[in-house]
Design an enzyme around this catalytic site. Structure first.
Site, PDB file in Angstrom:
ATOM      1  CB  CYS A   1      -3.184  -5.429 -16.557  1.00 37.59           C
ATOM      2  SG  CYS A   1      -3.406  -7.134 -16.055  1.00 37.59           S
TER       3      CYS A   1
ATOM      4  NE  ARG B   1      -5.751  -5.663  -9.200  1.00 35.23           N
ATOM      5  CZ  ARG B   1      -4.772  -4.805  -9.532  1.00 35.23           C
ATOM      6  NH1 ARG B   1      -5.026  -3.517  -9.617  1.00 35.23           N
ATOM      7  NH2 ARG B   1      -3.543  -5.239  -9.756  1.00 35.23           N
TER       8      ARG B   1
ATOM      9  NE  ARG C   1       0.642  -9.428  -5.488  1.00 36.79           N
ATOM     10  CZ  ARG C   1      -0.351  -9.260  -6.338  1.00 36.79           C
ATOM     11  NH1 ARG C   1      -0.738 -10.257  -7.127  1.00 36.79           N
ATOM     12  NH2 ARG C   1      -0.932  -8.099  -6.479  1.00 36.79           N
TER      13      ARG C   1
ATOM     14  CG  HIS D   1      -2.149  -0.779   0.989  1.00 40.15           C
ATOM     15  ND1 HIS D   1      -2.290  -2.073   1.408  1.00 40.15           N
ATOM     16  CD2 HIS D   1      -3.281  -0.466   0.337  1.00 40.15           C
ATOM     17  CE1 HIS D   1      -3.451  -2.515   1.036  1.00 40.15           C
ATOM     18  NE2 HIS D   1      -4.088  -1.564   0.378  1.00 40.15           N
TER      19      HIS D   1
HETATM   20  C1  PEP Z   1      -1.078  -9.151 -11.503  1.00 39.54           C
HETATM   21  O1  PEP Z   1      -0.972 -10.217 -10.892  1.00 39.54           O
HETATM   22  O2  PEP Z   1      -0.135  -8.575 -12.061  1.00 39.54           O
HETATM   23  C2  PEP Z   1      -2.397  -8.490 -11.597  1.00 39.54           C
HETATM   24  C3  PEP Z   1      -2.582  -7.461 -12.388  1.00 39.54           C
HETATM   25  O3  PEP Z   1      -3.385  -8.964 -10.823  1.00 39.54           O
HETATM   26  P1  PEP Z   1      -3.490  -8.709  -9.236  1.00 39.54           P
HETATM   27  O4  PEP Z   1      -2.447  -7.707  -8.861  1.00 39.54           O
HETATM   28  O5  PEP Z   1      -4.875  -8.248  -9.004  1.00 39.54           O
HETATM   29  O6  PEP Z   1      -3.220 -10.079  -8.695  1.00 39.54           O
HETATM   30 MG    MG Z   2      -2.700 -11.369 -10.363  1.00 38.77          MG
END
Ligand code: PEP
Ligand code: MG
Length: 403
Positions: A334, A135, A297, A32
């Site tokens: 994206c 999303r 992540r 964030h």
């Molecule tokens: C991604 O994984 O790069 C993505 C765009 O989806 P999210 O961040 O919503 O998992």
């Molecule tokens: Mg994703």
């Protein structure tokens, strides 16, 4: 402002009249803190590790948010020049107008990532040419029960109606892992990031997916959207051609254009088998990086691995783009990578057709693309792919794009 870490609430309350850059020991590039700093438009470096203690109050420090470097007691002349350059860049960005293209006219569609009607309204005030990632799961994070088809259609219309004459890419529910949705997510998984998330939820519960597709089709129909305002639908976490085929079949039954996210390394490697079932793909670099590097992540300790500049990630993107060209399938990106102006040029050079990011990042990417030729993007892509690691890739590309 130097801190161990900032809560989302701390970050949101920050007043940019009182500081010019933000550095935290913890956090991650998709945390964030980083996302809000991007919105505040201040240089921000997160997850620097523990050496911040060496810096004392009153020390002069040069923070380069683009390169991710902190220079203690920087040469005053260099620091003044760097700040002046950064101001100039900010002016160029403020003046930039789309649609995006390189100096020699190579077009790259710049789109916005949104999670609700409000974000879509904000995006519609920017140079975004449409929405590249809606999303949908974010609309239902606090819903205990699945909203009806009619209720869902109303939610989707709030986003679609903000872009009445442009492309909108709606993602089917990406429930699970870090985005639990009460009515869709499996409880108590041992390892939710590798568990039943995204399209996998629908394997055991196809009606959940088909009701969502019905709701999207209903919203499209009621708003009278047509080929001039295309509505594309994509599935998250596709790993096999069979999954892509199944999803595309369900979309076709409802007259919806179908695509898949490429965010599982298997999907990138199998792009030649997956793409023939689809009209487009969109690379989710956040998860593609997490799964390629086997690094959570959300982990601040592993931020050096969860970096989309990792050449291993770029090589999977390169492969996906090559298959996209061969099979004539549009390839977008994206994930957060699309928000980084230098990395955006690399992605364009690899053959990505569209980039979707936080709408605040769009002008920065557009301005950078407009300053270089497509050939230079290709050179930057080659350099990044052949770099030894993420740091070297960043440095080499910066030398090429901003000599
Ligand atoms: C991604 O994984 O790069 C993505 C765009 O989806 P999210 O961040 O919503 O998992
Ligand atoms: Mg994703």
């Amino acid at each position: 402002l130097f801190a161990d870490d900032l809560s989302p609430a701390d970050t949101a309350a920050l007043d940019t009249n009182h500081f010019v850059a933000l550095v935290t020991e913890l956090g991650g590039p998709t945390s964030h803190t980083a996302i809000i700093a991007r919105q505040l438009n201040v240089p921000c470096i997160v997850a620097v590790g523990s050496n911040l203690n060496d810096i004392k109050a009153g020390d002069k420090v040069l923070v380069d948010g683009a390169l991710g470097t902190i220079t203690l007691n920087a040469d005053p002349e260099i620091a003044v020049a760097a700040v002046a350059e950064s101001k100039l860049l900010a002016e160029r960005i403020a003046q930039w107008r789309g649609p995006a293209e390189t100096k020699d006219g190579h077009r790259v569609q710049l789109l916005a990532n949104v999670q609700d009607g409000n974000a879509a309204r904000i995006a519609s005030d920017t140079q975004a040419e449409g929405i590249g990632l809606f999303r949908t799961e974010m609309c239902f994070l606090s819903a205990l029960e699945e909203p009806s088809v009619d209720e869902q259609a109303e939610v989707y219309k709030k986003v679609l109606e903000r872009f009445p004459n442009s492309k909108v890419v709606v993602r089917s529910l990406d429930a699970g892992s870090d985005k639990p949705v009460a009515f869709a997510t499996m409880a108590d998984e041992m390892n939710p990031a590798l568990g039943v998330r995204g399209l996998r939820v629908a394997r055991a519960n196809e009606p959940l997916l088909t009701r969502q597709l019905d709701a999207i089709a209903k919203a499209v129909k009621e708003l009278g959207r047509d080929e001039n305002a295309p509505t594309w639908v994509m599935a998250p976490m596709v790993a096999t051609a069979r999954e892509a085929k199944w999803f595309a079949g369900l979309c076709a039954e409802r007259g919806l254009v179908a695509g898949a996210m490429i965010e599982v390394p298997a999907a990138a490697l199998m792009a030649d088998k997956i793409m023939p079932h689809l009209d487009f793909v969109s690379i989710g670099t956040n998860d593609l990086t997490q799964y390629t590097m086997a690094a959570d992540r959300m982990s601040p300790q592993l931020a050096y691995l969860t970096d989309p500049w990792q050449p291993a990630v770029l090589r999977l993107i390169q492969h996906t783009c090559e298959e996209g060209k061969r099979t004539n399938t549009a390839v977008g990106v994206c994930g957060e990578a699309a928000a980084d102006p230098l990395l955006a040029c690399v992605l364009a050079g690899l053959g990505v057709n569209s980039l979707s990011s936080a709408s605040t990042a769009i002008a920065g990417v557009g301005a950078q693309l407009s300053a270089i030729d497509f050939d230079t993007c290709v050179k930057a892509a080659e350099a990044a792919i052949n770099a030894e690691g993420a740091t070297e890739a960043r440095q080499k590309v910066r030398d090429i794009l901003q000599p």
